[in-house]
Design an enzyme around this catalytic site. Structure first.
Site, PDB file in Angstrom:
ATOM      1  N   HIS A   1     -29.884 -45.099 -25.415  1.00 35.65           N
ATOM      2  CA  HIS A   1     -30.742 -45.936 -24.561  1.00 35.65           C
ATOM      3  C   HIS A   1     -32.114 -46.221 -25.175  1.00 35.65           C
ATOM      4  O   HIS A   1     -32.474 -47.363 -25.376  1.00 35.65           O
ATOM      5  CB  HIS A   1     -30.902 -45.283 -23.184  1.00 35.65           C
ATOM      6  CG  HIS A   1     -31.593 -46.141 -22.174  1.00 35.65           C
ATOM      7  ND1 HIS A   1     -31.127 -47.391 -21.828  1.00 35.65           N
ATOM      8  CD2 HIS A   1     -32.710 -45.927 -21.418  1.00 35.65           C
ATOM      9  CE1 HIS A   1     -31.928 -47.912 -20.904  1.00 35.65           C
ATOM     10  NE2 HIS A   1     -32.894 -47.055 -20.644  1.00 35.65           N
TER      11      HIS A   1
ATOM     12  N   ASN B   1     -26.370 -48.972 -19.396  1.00 39.25           N
ATOM     13  CA  ASN B   1     -26.911 -49.997 -18.507  1.00 39.25           C
ATOM     14  C   ASN B   1     -26.456 -51.402 -18.902  1.00 39.25           C
ATOM     15  O   ASN B   1     -26.324 -52.287 -18.044  1.00 39.25           O
ATOM     16  CB  ASN B   1     -28.445 -49.919 -18.446  1.00 39.25           C
ATOM     17  CG  ASN B   1     -29.105 -50.144 -19.789  1.00 39.25           C
ATOM     18  OD1 ASN B   1     -28.810 -49.450 -20.768  1.00 39.25           O
ATOM     19  ND2 ASN B   1     -30.029 -51.093 -19.852  1.00 39.25           N
ATOM     20  N   HIS B   2     -26.157 -51.616 -20.181  1.00 48.23           N
ATOM     21  CA  HIS B   2     -25.685 -52.941 -20.590  1.00 48.23           C
ATOM     22  C   HIS B   2     -24.236 -53.175 -20.174  1.00 48.23           C
ATOM     23  O   HIS B   2     -23.862 -54.316 -19.879  1.00 48.23           O
ATOM     24  CB  HIS B   2     -25.877 -53.135 -22.091  1.00 48.23           C
ATOM     25  CG  HIS B   2     -27.296 -53.474 -22.454  1.00 48.23           C
ATOM     26  ND1 HIS B   2     -27.738 -54.762 -22.622  1.00 48.23           N
ATOM     27  CD2 HIS B   2     -28.376 -52.673 -22.645  1.00 48.23           C
ATOM     28  CE1 HIS B   2     -29.035 -54.758 -22.910  1.00 48.23           C
ATOM     29  NE2 HIS B   2     -29.436 -53.498 -22.938  1.00 48.23           N
TER      30      HIS B   2
ATOM     31  N   HIS C   1     -24.337 -51.985 -29.392  1.00 50.25           N
ATOM     32  CA  HIS C   1     -24.849 -53.333 -29.096  1.00 50.25           C
ATOM     33  C   HIS C   1     -24.173 -54.428 -29.921  1.00 50.25           C
ATOM     34  O   HIS C   1     -24.828 -55.216 -30.608  1.00 50.25           O
ATOM     35  CB  HIS C   1     -26.367 -53.383 -29.287  1.00 50.25           C
ATOM     36  CG  HIS C   1     -27.139 -52.790 -28.152  1.00 50.25           C
ATOM     37  ND1 HIS C   1     -26.967 -53.183 -26.845  1.00 50.25           N
ATOM     38  CD2 HIS C   1     -28.093 -51.818 -28.130  1.00 50.25           C
ATOM     39  CE1 HIS C   1     -27.777 -52.494 -26.068  1.00 50.25           C
ATOM     40  NE2 HIS C   1     -28.460 -51.647 -26.807  1.00 50.25           N
TER      41      HIS C   1
ATOM     42  N   ASP D   1     -23.719 -48.623 -24.059  1.00 48.11           N
ATOM     43  CA  ASP D   1     -24.324 -49.828 -24.630  1.00 48.11           C
ATOM     44  C   ASP D   1     -23.541 -50.303 -25.846  1.00 48.11           C
ATOM     45  O   ASP D   1     -24.070 -50.462 -26.948  1.00 48.11           O
ATOM     46  CB  ASP D   1     -25.804 -49.617 -24.964  1.00 48.11           C
ATOM     47  CG  ASP D   1     -26.703 -49.767 -23.733  1.00 48.11           C
ATOM     48  OD1 ASP D   1     -26.169 -49.923 -22.613  1.00 48.11           O
ATOM     49  OD2 ASP D   1     -27.927 -49.732 -23.897  1.00 48.11           O
TER      50      ASP D   1
ATOM     51  N   ASP E   1     -26.269 -46.225 -29.427  1.00 53.37           N
ATOM     52  CA  ASP E   1     -25.954 -47.564 -28.934  1.00 53.37           C
ATOM     53  C   ASP E   1     -25.419 -48.446 -30.061  1.00 53.37           C
ATOM     54  O   ASP E   1     -25.971 -48.454 -31.172  1.00 53.37           O
ATOM     55  CB  ASP E   1     -27.205 -48.212 -28.351  1.00 53.37           C
ATOM     56  CG  ASP E   1     -27.827 -47.390 -27.217  1.00 53.37           C
ATOM     57  OD1 ASP E   1     -27.498 -46.196 -27.085  1.00 53.37           O
ATOM     58  OD2 ASP E   1     -28.649 -47.952 -26.485  1.00 53.37           O
TER      59      ASP E   1
END
Length: 224
Positions: free
Chosen positions: A186, A75-76, A22, A49, A20
């Site tokens: 995740h 999911n983000h 982010h 993500d 991820d």
């Protein structure tokens, strides 16, 4: 989102998976420099993500335009494009999960973000010298990788792929058949975790004091 892209063997350079991001693309760039990533030969595969939490989420679309960078939906991404499209997921407040940055984007940019993130695939496959490697964001609900191509794969399975932490929490080490390895993000771990032929590679490069794990998909070893 059920399109599953398949990438043929890279015979010129390395195929690398990253956990991820982010919104921490400057940190990712620094990690790639340390392993001497060559965009003319190497490819980088993201477990999803890309956005939220970090300061550079708006750069995600620029990275998705790079010919050597390939990402799946996390999911983000789902939370982001749903809210940008005016259809927020009611069970999750995107803003409290790192999504405040989206409010700073004008409506036209939000629509571009929604279109691009909605188009990301749920999973992808990468050929390696030892066989196919699958990439899914969070978890995989079957013992056989071929199930992802079957007609019975439905919305509940997509939910598992984007949100579940069951394998990680139970430390289930069963092998997923018909795939050399399966790569997840995740669930943030201090170091890369292997359970059977499943690898969890989000080691918190987006966190203070964390680092990105860059996994060579040909060797299944992290690059130092």
């Amino acid at each position: 989102m059920m399109r599953i892209p398949h990438f043929t063997l890279n015979t010129q350079g390395r195929d690398i998976a990253v956990g991820d991001v982010h919104g921490c693309f400057s940190k990712l760039e620094a990690a790639l420099r340390r392993v001497r990533f060559d965009p003319a030969k190497d490819r980088l595969f993201s477990v999803g993500d890309l956005v939220d939490r970090g300061p550079e989420s708006r750069q995600a679309l620029q990275w998705l335009d790079l010919p050597w960078f390939h990402a799946i939906c996390g999911n983000h991404e789902l939370m982001t494009w749903r809210r940008a499209d005016g259809r927020p997921i009611q069970e999750f407040d995107h803003r409290t999960h790192g999504g405040l940055w989206l409010d700073d984007c004008p409506p036209e940019e939000q629509q571009r973000i929604a279109r691009r993130l909605q188009a990301l695939p749920l999973a992808m496959e990468v050929d390696t010298p030892e066989g196919v490697v699958g990439i899914v964001h969070a978890d995989f609900p079957y013992e056989d990788w071929n199930a992802i191509h079957g007609p019975g794969f439905d919305a509940s399975d997509e939910y598992v792929c984007l949100w579940s932490i069951d394998r990680y929490e139970t430390r289930y080490a069963g092998t997923v058949r018909n795939v050399r390895a399966l790569i997840h993000g995740h669930r943030t771990t201090r170091t890369m975790l292997q359970l059977g032929n499943v690898y969890f590679i989000d080691t918190g490069g987006w966190r203070e004091g964390g680092r990105f794990t860059l996994l060579d998909l040909h060797t299944l070893k992290p690059l130092s």
